[in-house]
Motif scaffolding. Sequence first.
Motif, PDB file in Angstrom:
ATOM      1  N   ASN A  49       1.009  -1.322  -0.270  1.00  0.00           N
ATOM      2  CA  ASN A  49       0.169   0.040  -0.062  1.00  0.00           C
ATOM      3  C   ASN A  49       0.589   1.250   0.152  1.00  0.00           C
ATOM      4  OD1 ASN A  49      -2.024  -1.100  -0.417  1.00  0.00           O
ATOM      5  ND2 ASN A  49      -2.388  -1.689   2.053  1.00  0.00           N
ATOM      6  N   LYS A  50       1.863   1.372  -0.602  1.00  0.00           N
ATOM      7  CA  LYS A  50       2.706   2.650  -0.855  1.00  0.00           C
ATOM      8  C   LYS A  50       3.811   2.964   0.097  1.00  0.00           C
ATOM      9  CE  LYS A  50      -0.176   4.974  -3.782  1.00  0.00           C
ATOM     10  NZ  LYS A  50      -1.154   6.248  -4.347  1.00  0.00           N
ATOM     11  N   GLY A  51       4.224   2.022   1.274  1.00  0.00           N
ATOM     12  CA  GLY A  51       4.689   2.015   2.605  1.00  0.00           C
ATOM     13  C   GLY A  51       4.105   1.957   3.716  1.00  0.00           C
TER      14      GLY A  51
ATOM     15  N   THR B 105       5.653   6.031   3.924  1.00  0.00           N
ATOM     16  CA  THR B 105       4.334   6.002   2.960  1.00  0.00           C
ATOM     17  C   THR B 105       4.395   7.797   2.683  1.00  0.00           C
ATOM     18  OG1 THR B 105       2.245   5.819   3.713  1.00  0.00           O
ATOM     19  CG2 THR B 105       4.177   7.083   5.300  1.00  0.00           C
ATOM     20  N   PRO B 106       3.223   7.663   1.708  1.00  0.00           N
ATOM     21  CA  PRO B 106       3.259   9.058   0.635  1.00  0.00           C
ATOM     22  C   PRO B 106       3.476   9.812   1.909  1.00  0.00           C
ATOM     23  CG  PRO B 106       1.998   7.250  -0.077  1.00  0.00           C
ATOM     24  CD  PRO B 106       2.577   6.852   1.155  1.00  0.00           C
TER      25      PRO B 106
END
Lengths: 351, 351, 351, 351
Positions: D234-236, D259-260
């Motif tokens: 999940n993007k980090g 994460t974003p």
Amino acid sequence: MSKAIVCHAPEDLRLDTFETEALGSHQLAVRVAYGGICGSDLHYFRHGGFGTVRIKEPMVLGHEVSGIVSAVGSAVTGIAAGQRIAISPSRPCGQCQYCQKGHHNHCLDMRFYGSAMRFPHIQGAFRESLVIDASQAHKLNDTLSLSLAALAEPLSVGLHAIQRAGSVFGKQVLVTGCGPIGVLLIAGLRRAGAARIVAVDVADAPLVCARAMGADETINLSTSPDGLAPFAANKGVFDVMFEASGNDKALRSGLDVVTPRGVIVSIGLGGDSTLPLNQLVGKELELRGTFRFHEEFAVAVRFLNEGLIDGRPVISHVIDFDQATHAFELAGDKSQAMKVQINFGADKVST
Amino acid sequence: MSKAIVCHAPEDLRLDTFETEALGSHQLAVRVAYGGICGSDLHYFRHGGFGTVRIKEPMVLGHEVSGIVSAVGSAVTGIAAGQRIAISPSRPCGQCQYCQKGHHNHCLDMRFYGSAMRFPHIQGAFRESLVIDASQAHKLNDTLSLSLAALAEPLSVGLHAIQRAGSVFGKQVLVTGCGPIGVLLIAGLRRAGAARIVAVDVADAPLVCARAMGADETINLSTSPDGLAPFAANKGVFDVMFEASGNDKALRSGLDVVTPRGVIVSIGLGGDSTLPLNQLVGKELELRGTFRFHEEFAVAVRFLNEGLIDGRPVISHVIDFDQATHAFELAGDKSQAMKVQINFGADKVST
Amino acid sequence: MSKAIVCHAPEDLRLDTFETEALGSHQLAVRVAYGGICGSDLHYFRHGGFGTVRIKEPMVLGHEVSGIVSAVGSAVTGIAAGQRIAISPSRPCGQCQYCQKGHHNHCLDMRFYGSAMRFPHIQGAFRESLVIDASQAHKLNDTLSLSLAALAEPLSVGLHAIQRAGSVFGKQVLVTGCGPIGVLLIAGLRRAGAARIVAVDVADAPLVCARAMGADETINLSTSPDGLAPFAANKGVFDVMFEASGNDKALRSGLDVVTPRGVIVSIGLGGDSTLPLNQLVGKELELRGTFRFHEEFAVAVRFLNEGLIDGRPVISHVIDFDQATHAFELAGDKSQAMKVQINFGADKVST
Amino acid sequence: MSKAIVCHAPEDLRLDTFETEALGSHQLAVRVAYGGICGSDLHYFRHGGFGTVRIKEPMVLGHEVSGIVSAVGSAVTGIAAGQRIAISPSRPCGQCQYCQKGHHNHCLDMRFYGSAMRFPHIQGAFRESLVIDASQAHKLNDTLSLSLAALAEPLSVGLHAIQRAGSVFGKQVLVTGCGPIGVLLIAGLRRAGAARIVAVDVADAPLVCARAMGADETINLSTSPDGLAPFAANKGVFDVMFEASGNDKALRSGLDVVTPRGVIVSIGLGGDSTLPLNQLVGKELELRGTFRFHEEFAVAVRFLNEGLIDGRPVISHVIDFDQATHAFELAGDKSQAMKVQINFGADKVST
């Protein structure tokens, strides 16, 4: 069929019987284990509410609960019957403008257990069995008791207050008011890296608990000759103050000892407060409200699970379900009670 | 020898004569051009002070001044006699704990022109000639008049208030109170990228000025049938509110229309204020004081120099030095005056 | 039936015909007016994509569009046929973990017009008619042309970059790269209260546009003898730098002229970049990415509606729909083109 | 007369004899007790410097020292001979533009012990006796050993890195590189309330120390089959990453698992680093440098004094003064050494 603690009117608590709710596909059925009595529960019990919030229909009280999963909805994965859990009482809608900003505690359609802020009221969690959304369940480590797990909710309130303060890491911190929220907040502050924690109250017993939870220094303002005066040097020494007493005087006294550009976080839901605004302006202080929590619930459970915060000094009494009125009376007696929990009996069976 | 406007007691202003000060090596001698009358000057004139701050010896008033350099200290480079300047009234020590944190406006040894906060008082800048530290001088572009330049100080107060709010870029903003500080703040907000600025007051004339300075909408609370009520929808629409009226009711009304987690910046140095703290807590509002300025003075001069903020609508009267008492009386009459400036005559000679 | 500009392969644009989509109850049918060609559109046109993002099936291009409402879904209120609008190309899910934190531009299920980041690709908005969610429509003032309104999207990118920088109010700012995004960003910076904006590029034409949009100083790095060297004094003078050129050298040169603790916002989606990390560490710089936008779209429309930002200098060409390939070739020629827009013809009929 | 460890050239350490310095009125004379060898000391010893920083004249090494006060300047109050202290190696000027912003670690006239960044170099603290400014002295509790006290400096580096990250309270954190700075940072993170700390290295011994200092999970990237891949979902998953290995690959791998809008703090003073900038942009990551410390030194001493951070697992060797070259060789051998300290002998006498 299961029983619940229902407030019908001030000083009128009853154990009413309810139909068991249907289990939705994304839900869990839970046998409730322990429930802590919160200040708002006490206000409903004693006064029928607080401020403009009033009970207008019988309402199940309670929102600080742990339990054991008894049945699992068809669409739920990753959790099984028998799992011991802490239960978040907060159910924001996820759709409104505030949820879409990540400010779920300000949800326009919040359903928070045991709250008369809306009508019909949102029924509470002091009941033998409960059907919850799977997202409300937070798993417990084997090492954590169900009683301690029921502290996750008030601890979350403290952790959110800390988030509201910005960072407290390496800071000088004052806490006024050492009730259950205050002392759990102190444990959070120690864990959040406050460099120095000074706790004040007007009684000795809460200050003993405050020290056990991590305060470096404690002052009983009703007996100390100097009170906070020594901390007023050079415009004040505290970077952050948490006002958890709900007492107007405590807030005012903080203005003297908080450093310019310092932050005061106000936790209590009191009434009107009279402040010397020129002092707040001249020192460029920040007075911030804090209200409930959101993502902090998961963090609170993690801290309890890992033993990074130990809540044992906070729980002063555990009372059986059928003596609910006694438990509430005890919780209102600050001379002997810190956190009073009700035992709903779930762990007699299976834990 | 030069004359100065000295407050001896309430309603007792005199033009006293002073010896010319010696010029230090890092200093500038300045002929003062224009001086704006501030709310604090008015308080000294009318009441001898405000709150616990009282005039205890004769004090030269004034801190909003521009001038022309007449002589340059031996160690000063980069500035010559004849240079037109805005003069910062703020002289922090640079050494104390607050200066070393970059919080110079909280300096423990501040010498701010025309302030009775200390004793002996810090004498003010309403005088024909002045010796200043070179660091107080901010050069003016040829396109900026000395009268407009004397707005740099109250504009700085507004810019600092905006900094205190965090970012206002793209935000919905409410300003309560449209005196000189309020309307200069509005110009700053427009320049700082506020998406929508709603300004309120209890008189029409200030609101006309507020529009000229950049407000999108204005409301006269004494005549509007709804007041701020339409802005209370969904827990409130304003991200940021600036309270510049010093009126307790204005602050209270803001709590209804500021959105959860919104910020209220209080500018006025009033007295005690009674607030519904439970509303601040429940909506997690932040009430922040703002006091004077520091690095914002240079920014204010830059905005004025570059024409990015146009202060002309704010100056309602310019009065000659020898009619100082008249100027002060006029400044106190909100029905006709916005900013009243005193002309000290420097630019009659050389500009 | 309506036509759309479809990229089948590099250098292979076609006007394909599509069935008109069904109108949902919460949707609007729109005749598209103007569409601006963005750098990513150009990358698809010239190279079939960028980095690892590649066109794997024919894809309608375009995401910077304005239009006129032609039909209104049954559940939509507050908007009527004939309404002129700017159209947000961003459709986040609202449910995923990032949407629930308010980070909608990182949505795990984003449907952004004309993007090959997912497969099947998300079809774009360069078509004669479009069915949109009502929440994508932002109403235009009568004073704003549909052509200028189509700048709302690239302006939003600039406004979001400014938000990512923290506050720029009163700050010294450097912008490297003055293409359409760079110059709209400069307009945003001026509106956001930057005290000083220095813009650099390697050609003169973009710098002329940069000045028109609000830059205080411009430097052509290919002809200036000193380049940015004068700004490196005392460890660097810029508080914030925006890197909008996608050029590695520009980013490196910024490390010399940004002040300790300064912020560098990187906008371009380039490839690998080699940085002297010890300089970033030693000066404690912050390098922040910025990607698309969310709430800034509404702010961009507001600034354009109110005339607070004037986009006219940015639009260099408007080309008719049926000459799409010519328009794309022109957009790729930096010697003559700034923003190239395609006219889809909607306003020939009704505006 | 006292001896000092002087680096004359790479691999050329000598014990040179120096005159005792005169004691100023605001100063303290100190007998040095323990000195920890830092990575920069090692770079001078092995390579004569790092990057563009090179030894151009003989330089006393060392900046991580504790000691015992032997004489007190005439103007110093509150401290007496015999006092055990940790010594801050940082002496900013207090006057320059950065000191006046509170950014003392960027002082334009910094005198930091044992640094060749300036010429003449700033001589270091690895000497038997030292004259320091009184403000450099931080008193020790009786319960804290002088050896542990010499960890205050590298701990300060870690605490400052945490400050640079913003708040880590309740966050998921990754630390890459578990040398002495990395593991002291981990202790700081645990104290600062990180919810989960994952530490990685390419050897097992440092990871054992990382666990002892508070890491929840450790991964040896040279032997783990999956490495960090599971954290890229999940993007980090990491909110914050600290890069303390100085390894380019570690930094790159972080971009996948942060994460974003996550933050990456880079601690190492390496050389050029090649980064996939498009990933930083697309996820809106923030890469922040961190350099030394300022107010964190006092906090580090407090945490050590109060037992809130226990540094014992970090000290692998204590070597006598006269075996300095051996100590430096040992410190460079990562297979057996964590922090190597030199015993200067002060506490043989009096503690």
